[in-house]
Design a protein around this motif. Structure first.
Motif, PDB file in Angstrom:
ATOM      1  N   GLY A  13      -8.241  -1.806   6.178  1.00 39.47           N
ATOM      2  CA  GLY A  13      -8.827  -0.783   7.034  1.00 39.47           C
ATOM      3  C   GLY A  13      -7.840   0.103   7.757  1.00 39.47           C
ATOM      4  O   GLY A  13      -8.241   1.047   8.448  1.00 39.47           O
ATOM      5  N   VAL A  14      -6.554  -0.164   7.633  1.00 33.60           N
ATOM      6  CA  VAL A  14      -5.517   0.616   8.320  1.00 33.60           C
ATOM      7  C   VAL A  14      -4.943   1.663   7.358  1.00 33.60           C
ATOM      8  O   VAL A  14      -4.496   1.309   6.257  1.00 33.60           O
ATOM      9  CB  VAL A  14      -4.387  -0.296   8.836  1.00 33.60           C
ATOM     10  CG1 VAL A  14      -3.286   0.537   9.501  1.00 33.60           C
ATOM     11  CG2 VAL A  14      -4.929  -1.338   9.790  1.00 33.60           C
ATOM     12  N   PRO A  15      -4.937   2.941   7.733  1.00 32.06           N
ATOM     13  CA  PRO A  15      -4.352   3.965   6.854  1.00 32.06           C
ATOM     14  C   PRO A  15      -2.889   3.654   6.555  1.00 32.06           C
ATOM     15  O   PRO A  15      -2.098   3.404   7.475  1.00 32.06           O
ATOM     16  CB  PRO A  15      -4.487   5.253   7.663  1.00 32.06           C
ATOM     17  CG  PRO A  15      -5.598   4.983   8.628  1.00 32.06           C
ATOM     18  CD  PRO A  15      -5.491   3.534   8.971  1.00 32.06           C
ATOM     19  N   ALA A  16      -2.536   3.686   5.262  1.00 27.17           N
ATOM     20  CA  ALA A  16      -1.183   3.304   4.868  1.00 27.17           C
ATOM     21  C   ALA A  16      -0.368   4.471   4.336  1.00 27.17           C
ATOM     22  O   ALA A  16       0.751   4.706   4.788  1.00 27.17           O
ATOM     23  CB  ALA A  16      -1.247   2.187   3.821  1.00 27.17           C
ATOM     24  N   THR A  17      -0.919   5.218   3.377  1.00 30.05           N
ATOM     25  CA  THR A  17      -0.167   6.334   2.806  1.00 30.05           C
ATOM     26  C   THR A  17      -1.078   7.531   2.552  1.00 30.05           C
ATOM     27  O   THR A  17      -2.284   7.387   2.351  1.00 30.05           O
ATOM     28  CB  THR A  17       0.513   5.954   1.473  1.00 30.05           C
ATOM     29  OG1 THR A  17      -0.484   5.560   0.521  1.00 30.05           O
ATOM     30  CG2 THR A  17       1.499   4.830   1.658  1.00 30.05           C
ATOM     31  N   HIS A  18      -0.457   8.700   2.551  1.00 25.29           N
ATOM     32  CA  HIS A  18      -1.137   9.959   2.249  1.00 25.29           C
ATOM     33  C   HIS A  18      -0.151  10.775   1.430  1.00 25.29           C
ATOM     34  O   HIS A  18       0.803  11.340   1.965  1.00 25.29           O
ATOM     35  CB  HIS A  18      -1.518  10.673   3.546  1.00 25.29           C
ATOM     36  CG  HIS A  18      -2.303  11.923   3.339  1.00 25.29           C
ATOM     37  ND1 HIS A  18      -2.622  12.775   4.380  1.00 25.29           N
ATOM     38  CD2 HIS A  18      -2.842  12.486   2.229  1.00 25.29           C
ATOM     39  CE1 HIS A  18      -3.327  13.796   3.915  1.00 25.29           C
ATOM     40  NE2 HIS A  18      -3.460  13.651   2.618  1.00 25.29           N
TER      41      HIS A  18
ATOM     42  N   LYS B 122     -11.332  10.419   5.861  1.00 25.20           N
ATOM     43  CA  LYS B 122     -10.213  11.138   6.456  1.00 25.20           C
ATOM     44  C   LYS B 122      -9.122  10.155   6.856  1.00 25.20           C
ATOM     45  O   LYS B 122      -9.384   8.983   7.115  1.00 25.20           O
ATOM     46  CB  LYS B 122     -10.681  11.937   7.669  1.00 25.20           C
ATOM     47  CG  LYS B 122     -11.624  13.082   7.328  1.00 25.20           C
ATOM     48  CD  LYS B 122     -11.990  13.876   8.582  1.00 25.20           C
ATOM     49  CE  LYS B 122     -12.897  15.044   8.233  1.00 25.20           C
ATOM     50  NZ  LYS B 122     -13.269  15.842   9.437  1.00 25.20           N
ATOM     51  N   THR B 123      -7.904  10.639   6.880  1.00 21.14           N
ATOM     52  CA  THR B 123      -6.782   9.822   7.329  1.00 21.14           C
ATOM     53  C   THR B 123      -6.001  10.588   8.384  1.00 21.14           C
ATOM     54  O   THR B 123      -5.851  11.808   8.285  1.00 21.14           O
ATOM     55  CB  THR B 123      -5.853   9.453   6.154  1.00 21.14           C
ATOM     56  OG1 THR B 123      -4.739   8.694   6.644  1.00 21.14           O
ATOM     57  CG2 THR B 123      -5.339  10.692   5.434  1.00 21.14           C
ATOM     58  N   PRO B 124      -5.486   9.910   9.396  1.00 21.69           N
ATOM     59  CA  PRO B 124      -4.682  10.601  10.416  1.00 21.69           C
ATOM     60  C   PRO B 124      -3.239  10.821   9.992  1.00 21.69           C
ATOM     61  O   PRO B 124      -2.475  11.471  10.711  1.00 21.69           O
ATOM     62  CB  PRO B 124      -4.752   9.629  11.605  1.00 21.69           C
ATOM     63  CG  PRO B 124      -4.861   8.275  10.963  1.00 21.69           C
ATOM     64  CD  PRO B 124      -5.704   8.483   9.724  1.00 21.69           C
ATOM     65  N   LEU B 125      -2.861  10.308   8.836  1.00 24.40           N
ATOM     66  CA  LEU B 125      -1.463  10.353   8.425  1.00 24.40           C
ATOM     67  C   LEU B 125      -1.064  11.736   7.928  1.00 24.40           C
ATOM     68  O   LEU B 125      -1.824  12.405   7.210  1.00 24.40           O
ATOM     69  CB  LEU B 125      -1.206   9.329   7.313  1.00 24.40           C
ATOM     70  CG  LEU B 125      -1.491   7.865   7.648  1.00 24.40           C
ATOM     71  CD1 LEU B 125      -1.232   6.991   6.422  1.00 24.40           C
ATOM     72  CD2 LEU B 125      -0.627   7.407   8.821  1.00 24.40           C
TER      73      LEU B 125
ATOM     74  N   ALA C 256       0.812  -1.218   0.000  1.00 24.96           N
ATOM     75  CA  ALA C 256       0.000   0.000   0.000  1.00 24.96           C
ATOM     76  C   ALA C 256       0.848   1.271   0.000  1.00 24.96           C
ATOM     77  O   ALA C 256       0.307   2.376   0.053  1.00 24.96           O
ATOM     78  CB  ALA C 256      -1.015   0.038   1.129  1.00 24.96           C
ATOM     79  N   GLY C 257       2.182   1.142  -0.070  1.00 29.90           N
ATOM     80  CA  GLY C 257       3.014   2.290  -0.375  1.00 29.90           C
ATOM     81  C   GLY C 257       2.837   2.662  -1.841  1.00 29.90           C
ATOM     82  O   GLY C 257       2.290   1.888  -2.633  1.00 29.90           O
ATOM     83  N   VAL C 258       3.318   3.852  -2.227  1.00 28.93           N
ATOM     84  CA  VAL C 258       3.126   4.310  -3.602  1.00 28.93           C
ATOM     85  C   VAL C 258       4.477   4.420  -4.306  1.00 28.93           C
ATOM     86  O   VAL C 258       5.383   5.131  -3.856  1.00 28.93           O
ATOM     87  CB  VAL C 258       2.396   5.663  -3.653  1.00 28.93           C
ATOM     88  CG1 VAL C 258       2.207   6.102  -5.105  1.00 28.93           C
ATOM     89  CG2 VAL C 258       1.044   5.566  -2.957  1.00 28.93           C
ATOM     90  N   TYR C 259       4.576   3.702  -5.420  1.00 26.08           N
ATOM     91  CA  TYR C 259       5.771   3.656  -6.259  1.00 26.08           C
ATOM     92  C   TYR C 259       5.425   4.279  -7.608  1.00 26.08           C
ATOM     93  O   TYR C 259       4.304   4.122  -8.094  1.00 26.08           O
ATOM     94  CB  TYR C 259       6.194   2.191  -6.436  1.00 26.08           C
ATOM     95  CG  TYR C 259       7.427   1.959  -7.269  1.00 26.08           C
ATOM     96  CD1 TYR C 259       8.693   2.099  -6.707  1.00 26.08           C
ATOM     97  CD2 TYR C 259       7.332   1.575  -8.599  1.00 26.08           C
ATOM     98  CE1 TYR C 259       9.836   1.863  -7.451  1.00 26.08           C
ATOM     99  CE2 TYR C 259       8.473   1.346  -9.363  1.00 26.08           C
ATOM    100  CZ  TYR C 259       9.720   1.486  -8.790  1.00 26.08           C
ATOM    101  OH  TYR C 259      10.857   1.263  -9.531  1.00 26.08           O
ATOM    102  N   ASP C 260       6.348   5.010  -8.204  1.00 22.65           N
ATOM    103  CA  ASP C 260       6.108   5.602  -9.521  1.00 22.65           C
ATOM    104  C   ASP C 260       6.781   4.723 -10.568  1.00 22.65           C
ATOM    105  O   ASP C 260       7.976   4.848 -10.831  1.00 22.65           O
ATOM    106  CB  ASP C 260       6.639   7.032  -9.566  1.00 22.65           C
ATOM    107  CG  ASP C 260       6.101   7.820 -10.750  1.00 22.65           C
ATOM    108  OD1 ASP C 260       5.295   7.269 -11.523  1.00 22.65           O
ATOM    109  OD2 ASP C 260       6.472   8.999 -10.895  1.00 22.65           O
ATOM    110  N   GLU C 261       5.999   3.826 -11.152  1.00 26.72           N
ATOM    111  CA  GLU C 261       6.495   2.827 -12.098  1.00 26.72           C
ATOM    112  C   GLU C 261       7.110   3.489 -13.332  1.00 26.72           C
ATOM    113  O   GLU C 261       6.511   4.343 -13.982  1.00 26.72           O
ATOM    114  CB  GLU C 261       5.338   1.917 -12.530  1.00 26.72           C
ATOM    115  CG  GLU C 261       5.667   0.905 -13.607  1.00 26.72           C
ATOM    116  CD  GLU C 261       6.391  -0.324 -13.081  1.00 26.72           C
ATOM    117  OE1 GLU C 261       6.840  -1.145 -13.905  1.00 26.72           O
ATOM    118  OE2 GLU C 261       6.492  -0.478 -11.851  1.00 26.72           O
TER     119      GLU C 261
END
Length: 450
Positions: free
Chosen positions: A167-172, A218-221, A120-125
């Motif tokens: 259900g767990v916030p992963a990235t923002h 909403k996300t707390p991150l 769930a991290g974000v990679y720029d392919e």
């Protein structure tokens, strides 16, 4: 008792609010209708109401891609992945013939069952590499379930991408690079010693595209902001910010001891040279780096207004031509080719068009330029006198500085009057004031042997 239970259940269901969330299924559970494959030749099949991706040897990354493109959306899906695999969900991604021969590129929400646990991290392919990892989010790392179904929620709204895993916030992430594109299910390429036929399975793929903001969560991150910042991979590779996005640190007027007091504006993380009302008049004049650079890679985003002219000069010597308006150096041209007359001029026809080596070498006519008012990315590489100009990820020209061919071009140009023009071992980087409104951001450099 049974009758009472049935009545209670009926009343409970009757009083439950109807779910009016406008979900649309991207997968019908029976076929791959609405999808097509790009990249490699991994196998995609439908089995038991799910899409099954299977690895094969001797093929690059494979992508099962939606026929439609999406801009703002909320996507949810479930997946189960073999622990030995790596995969991901491409969002706002594209494939263009001019970009790496059609290679799929864009945001990827990672699927990572390894010990690293960056799912769930974000990679720029095929572009910038990692944008957000889970190194500082142990709760999200722990949320991934090995050998079991995992659930993703992905929100892409405006410049913001948010992800959840089970259900767990992963990235923002806040990033302005790409506003729309297709969605893809990736089967990663495998090494020769890895087992062919391993699987990743996706199901329950659904999307919201109507009134998206209403259904956003909403996300707390704390957000990761990429504007005028180094990405994870850029920092590891030795890139530095050439402009911090807020101050004039590291820059000064080309003919001044300090930054110009007028003619340039810093606003909302954008550095702009202001219009002086047309003609050759300048408000503030060119600006240059306070440092000198030898071998380097330079990347920046630029945006022009209708009819605008500017440029990025390198190996600049501000002492030459000091009594005149412009500093001397090699120039990556910035221009509105459609409206500015310079596009039809130059020592070699077309050598003053956007991304050309100004007045010396014309850029590829098939260069991928975005329209006036949109951001473009310029990249210049100079290593051991081999120089390349790139535009939006595509190489548009190259030459050998100090070579006989280069010197012949100079001798036939307006630069012939300057001895060894463009042959400094080190020089400044310059942003040009040509009297037109032009904007810059994300100015970064990687220097070698300086």
């Amino acid at each position: 008792m049974l009758l009472l239970f049935s009545v209670t259940l009926f009343l409970s269901c009757k009083n439950s609010p109807e779910d009016t969330t406008p979900w649309v299924n991207l997968f019908d559970g029976k076929s791959l209708e609405g999808w097509h494959q790009l990249g490699g030749e991994a196998k995609y099949t439908v089995k038991d109401g799910a899409i099954v991706g299977t690895t094969v040897h001797n093929t690059p990354n494979s992508f099962l891609t939606t026929d439609k493109s999406y801009s703002d959306f909320i996507l949810e899906l479930s997946f189960k992945v073999d622990p030995s695999m790596n995969s991901g969900i491409q969002i706002r991604s594209n494939s263009f013939p001019h970009y790496k021969e059609g290679r799929v590129h864009g945001y990827q929400v990672e699927i990572d069952p390894s010990e690293r646990a960056w799912s769930a991290g974000v990679y720029d392919e095929a572009r910038r590499g990692w944008l957000t990892t889970l190194d500082n989010n142990p709760e999200a790392q722990k949320a991934f379930k090995q050998n079991d179904w995992n659930h993703y929620r992905i929100e892409a709204i405006g410049d913001t991408i948010k992800t959840w895993i089970n259900g767990v916030p992963a990235t923002h992430l806040i990033d302005e690079k790409t506003a729309s594109g297709f969605i893809s299910l990736q089967v990663h390429s495998i090494k020769p010693d890895m087992t062919e036929g391993t699987e990743i399975i996706w199901k329950d793929i659904k999307i919201i595209t109507d009134n998206v903001a209403k259904y956003a969560q909403k996300t707390p991150l704390k957000p990761t902001i990429t504007k005028n910042q180094l990405t994870v991979d850029e920092a590891k590779k030795g890139w530095k910010l050439l402009w911090d996005g807020e101050t004039t640190n590291g820059w000064k007027g080309a003919k001044l001891d300090k930054f110009p007091e007028q003619g340039w504006e810093i606003k909302d993380g954008v550095l702009s040279v202001l219009s002086s009302g047309g003609g050759e008049a300048r408000n503030g004049g060119d600006i240059v780096t306070t440092e000198l650079y030898g071998d380097f890679e330079l990347s920046l985003d630029f945006k022009v207004t209708p009819g605008a002219n500017s440029g990025i000069k390198y190996y600049v010597d501000t002492e030459i031509n000091k009594g005149e308006g412009s500093s001397i150096g090699l120039e990556y041209q910035i221009l509105d080719d459609d409206l500015h007359p310079d596009a039809k001029l130059g020592n070699h026809e077309g050598s003053r068009t956007v991304s050309s080596l100004y007045d010396l070498i014309k850029a590829d006519v098939n260069k991928p330029i975005n329209p006036v008012g949109e951001w473009n990315t310029a990249y210049i590489s100079s290593k051991n006198n081999h120089v390349e100009h790139w535009l939006n990820g595509v190489k548009v020209l190259e030459y050998e500085r100090k070579s006989d061919d280069y010197r012949k071009l100079v001798s036939e140009s307006k630069y012939a009057k300057w001895n060894k023009f463009g042959e400094l071992d080190k020089g400044q980087i310059l942003l040009q004031d040509h009297g037109d409104l032009v904007s810059f951001k994300n100015i970064k450099i990687r220097a070698f042997n300086n």
